[in-house]
Write a protein that holds these residues in place. Structure first.
Motif, short mmCIF file in Angstrom:
data_model
loop_
_atom_site.label_atom_id
_atom_site.label_comp_id
_atom_site.label_asym_id
_atom_site.label_seq_id
_atom_site.Cartn_x
_atom_site.Cartn_y
_atom_site.Cartn_z
N GLY A 90 51.37 -3.04 42.65
CA GLY A 90 52.33 -1.99 42.30
C GLY A 90 53.70 -2.25 42.89
N MET A 91 53.75 -2.67 44.14
CA MET A 91 55.03 -2.98 44.76
C MET A 91 55.67 -4.19 44.08
N ARG A 92 54.85 -5.15 43.70
CA ARG A 92 55.38 -6.34 43.04
C ARG A 92 56.02 -5.98 41.70
N LEU A 93 55.35 -5.09 40.94
CA LEU A 93 55.93 -4.66 39.66
C LEU A 93 57.28 -3.99 39.88
N LYS A 94 57.33 -3.01 40.77
CA LYS A 94 58.56 -2.24 40.95
C LYS A 94 59.71 -3.12 41.43
N ASP A 95 59.42 -4.05 42.34
CA ASP A 95 60.47 -4.95 42.81
C ASP A 95 60.92 -5.87 41.68
N ASP A 96 59.97 -6.31 40.87
CA ASP A 96 60.30 -7.18 39.75
C ASP A 96 61.19 -6.46 38.74
N GLU A 142 65.61 3.58 32.73
CA GLU A 142 66.16 2.46 31.96
C GLU A 142 65.72 1.10 32.50
N PRO A 143 65.71 0.87 33.82
CA PRO A 143 65.22 -0.43 34.30
C PRO A 143 63.79 -0.73 33.84
N LEU A 144 62.93 0.28 33.81
CA LEU A 144 61.57 0.10 33.29
C LEU A 144 61.60 -0.27 31.81
N MET A 145 62.48 0.40 31.07
CA MET A 145 62.56 0.15 29.64
C MET A 145 63.07 -1.26 29.34
N LEU A 146 63.80 -1.84 30.27
CA LEU A 146 64.33 -3.19 30.10
C LEU A 146 63.36 -4.25 30.62
N TYR A 147 62.26 -3.81 31.20
CA TYR A 147 61.37 -4.77 31.85
C TYR A 147 60.69 -5.68 30.83
N ASN A 148 60.78 -6.96 31.08
CA ASN A 148 60.20 -7.95 30.18
C ASN A 148 59.46 -9.02 30.98
N GLY A 149 58.99 -8.62 32.16
CA GLY A 149 58.34 -9.56 33.06
C GLY A 149 56.85 -9.69 32.82
N LYS A 150 56.18 -10.36 33.74
CA LYS A 150 54.77 -10.69 33.57
C LYS A 150 53.83 -9.64 34.17
N GLU A 151 54.36 -8.77 35.03
CA GLU A 151 53.49 -7.78 35.67
C GLU A 151 53.08 -6.70 34.66
N MET A 152 51.88 -6.17 34.83
CA MET A 152 51.41 -5.09 33.96
C MET A 152 52.15 -3.81 34.32
N ALA A 153 52.91 -3.28 33.36
CA ALA A 153 53.72 -2.08 33.60
C ALA A 153 52.95 -0.85 33.17
#
Length: 417
Positions: free
Chosen positions: A384-390, A361-372
Motif C-alpha cells: 500500500g505504501m509503495r502504491l501511494k508513493d508511486d 487527480e494523481p490517482l486518476m493519472l496513475y499508469n504504474g505497475k502497482e495494483m490501484a
C-alpha cells in the motif's frame, strides 16, 4: 475469468441467470444462450468503488435462423471482506445508484427529451437492477460507438463544452424534478465524499495527503513552500471538505453527479472525429448539493491544464448560461441566481478543487505497475505504501504540482480556513 481479475465471479452469476435477464429484456421467452464469456471491464486505476464486468454472449431465438451476439456490462459491489466495502457501505452508494437507474434517471431523461428538447442519450439504459444481489446490468454503449476519452490526455475545449452543456441539462432536470416531486431526493442523497453523516473516506484522504507530503521531499522548492501547509491539511481535510459542501439558504441546489471525471463520461463522434454527444455513467455518489461541486471536480480532474488554470471563469460562465436556458425551458419556478451570485457560490465550494486536484487527480493519472485500489490506498502495509508513493512520484504529477499548488495557494485554499 482471466487470472488478473482480483474479484471472483459471484456465485449467483450463472448461464441460466444471464439467459433469464436477457430474455426478459428482449421480451423473447424463446431465447437460448449458446455461449457466454465474462471478463474485467475496467483497467487498473479507472474504478475504485465497484466491480465492473463485461459479459459477451451468443444466443438464438425462434425468430432468428442464426446465432446473434451482443455484450453488456454488469456492476457489482465489493465482497464484504474487501476493505473498500467498509469504506463505501455507510455512504449508501449501491442502493443509491440502483435507485438512480430504476426511479430517477428515466424521469430526468424524459424531462430533457421533452422539455429541453434534446433527444440525445443522457445515460446508458439498464437491462436489470437487482437489489438482492446489489447488481446492475447495463447496455454496452460501445456497441453504439460510444467510448471513454483518455484519462491521461484529458479533455480539450470542444469536449469540455459538450460535457458542460449536458451537465447543465442534467442539473436543470434534477432541480425541477425535486420541485415537482417534493422529497424525491430526501433519502440517501445527502452523502457525497464529504458529508456530516460518515467519514469513511477519511483514511483515503489523509493517506493520500501524507503521500503527497512525502513526495515533496524530492523537490526542495515545493517542500519549502508547501510541505508544512500540506501537513496541516492532513488534520483538517474532512472539516474543510464538509464545510465546502454544506448548503446555505439562497444557494441554488440540485441533484449533482458527484463523481464527474473523464472515465465517467462516454462520447459519441461524427465522421470527422468531433464529439456529438456525451453520456454520463456511474451515479454512486450523486448527491443533493450545489452544481459547483460537479464543476470543481470536473475542472480539477478532467480538462487540459491550460483550461483549468486560465479559463475557469469563462467555463463557469458558459455552463451558467446553458443552465439558465435549460431551467427556463422546464419552467423552473425557484430562484435562478445571477451569474455574479453563481460565481460566488462556485468560489464558496472551492475546497472541492483542493481534494480533487491534490488527492484524486494523481490517482486518476496513475499508469504504474502497482495494483490501484481503495484497499491499497487505506493500507499502511508495504504494498500500500509503495502504491501511494508511486502515485505521487510520477513525473507527470510532480510537474503538475508546480502549477497546481501555486494556483490553489493564490486562492487561499492551502491556508487555515
Amino acid at each position: 475469468m482471466p487470472e488478473e481479475n482480483p474479484h471472483p465471479v459471484p456465485s449467483w452469476l450463472s448461464k441460466d441467470y444471464v439467459q433469464q435477464k436477457l430474455s426478459t429484456y428482449l421480451k423473447d421467452e424463446s431465447l437460448r444462450l449458446e455461449k457466454w464469456e465474462i471478463s474485467p471491464a475496467v483497467p487498473n486505476g479507472e474504478n475504485y468503488a465497484s466491480v465492473m464486468t463485461r459479459i459477451n454472449v451468443e444466443y438464438t431465438t425462434q425468430g432468428s435462423k442464426k446465432k446473434l451476439a451482443t455484450s453488456f456490462l454488469m456492476k457489482t459491489t465489493f465482497a464484504e471482506k474487501d476493505p473498500a466495502f467498509h469504506v463505501l457501505v455507510n455512504y449508501g452508494v449501491y442502493s443509491r445508484e440502483m435507485d438512480m437507474y430504476q426511479r430517477i434517471l428515466p424521469k430526468m431523461a424524459d424531462l430533457v427529451k421533452k422539455e429541453i428538447q434534446d433527444s440525445r442519450r443522457l445515460f446508458a439504459g439498464s437491462l436489470n437492477v437487482n437489489k438482492e444481489t446489489n447488481s446492475i446490468i447495463f447496455e454496452d454503449l460501445s456497441l453504439e460507438h460510444y467510448k471513454v476519452a483518455c484519462r491521461l490526455k484529458k479533455l480539450d475545449l470542444e469536449h469540455s463544452h459538450l460535457v458542460l452543456e449536458k451537465l447543465a441539462s442534467f442539473h436543470a432536470a434534477g432541480a425541477v424534478l425535486a420541485e415537482r416531486e417534493p422529497g424525491i431526493f430526501t433519502v440517501n442523497y445527502d452523502r457525497g465524499f464529504y458529508n456530516r453523516h460518515t467519514r469513511g473516506y477519511q483514511p483515503v484522504m489523509t493517506n493520500l495527503l501524507k503521500a503527497l507530503s512525502r513526495s515533496l521531499n524530492l523537490d526542495q522548492e515545493l517542500r519549502q513552500k508547501y510541505q508544512a501547509k500540506i501537513n496541516r491539511l492532513v488534520d483538517q481535510v474532512m472539516v474543510y471538505g464538509e464545510r465546502s459542501t454544506t448548503n446555505h439558504p439562497g444557494d441554488f441546489l440540485t441533484l449533482t453527479h458527484g463523481d464527474l471525471w473523464t472515465t465517467n463520461v462516454m462520447f459519441q463522434y461524427d465522421d470527422k472525429g468531433h464529439p456529438t454527444n456525451a453520456v454520463f455513467i456511474d451515479f454512486q455518489f450523486s448527491v443533493w448539493n450545489s452544481p459547483a461541486i460537479d464543476l470543481h471536480y470536473f475542472f480539477s480532474t478532467s480538462i487540459h491544464d491550460e483550461l483549468r488554470l486560465q479559463n475557469q471563469p469563462e467555463l463557469v460562465q458558459f455552463y451558467y448560461y446553458k443552465l439558465k436556458d435549460a431551467l427556463k425551458k422546464v419552467n423552473y419556478s425557484g430562484h435562478i441566481p445571477s451569474l455574479f451570485d453563481f460565481q460566488l457560490q462556485f468560489r464558496a465550494r472551492a475546497f472541492y478543487a483542493v481534494f480533487a486536484s491534490l488527492m484524486f487527480e494523481p490517482l486518476m493519472l496513475y499508469n504504474g505497475k502497482e495494483m490501484a485500489s481503495l484497499g491499497q490506498i487505506i493500507s499502511e502495509g508495504e504494498s500500500g505504501m509503495r502504491l501511494k508513493d508511486d502515485v505521487f512520484q510520477q513525473e507527470c504529477v510532480r510537474k503538475k504540482l508546480h502549477l497546481t499548488l501555486p494556483y490553489l495557494e493564490q486562492w487561499g485554499l492551502l491556508d487555515e480556513m
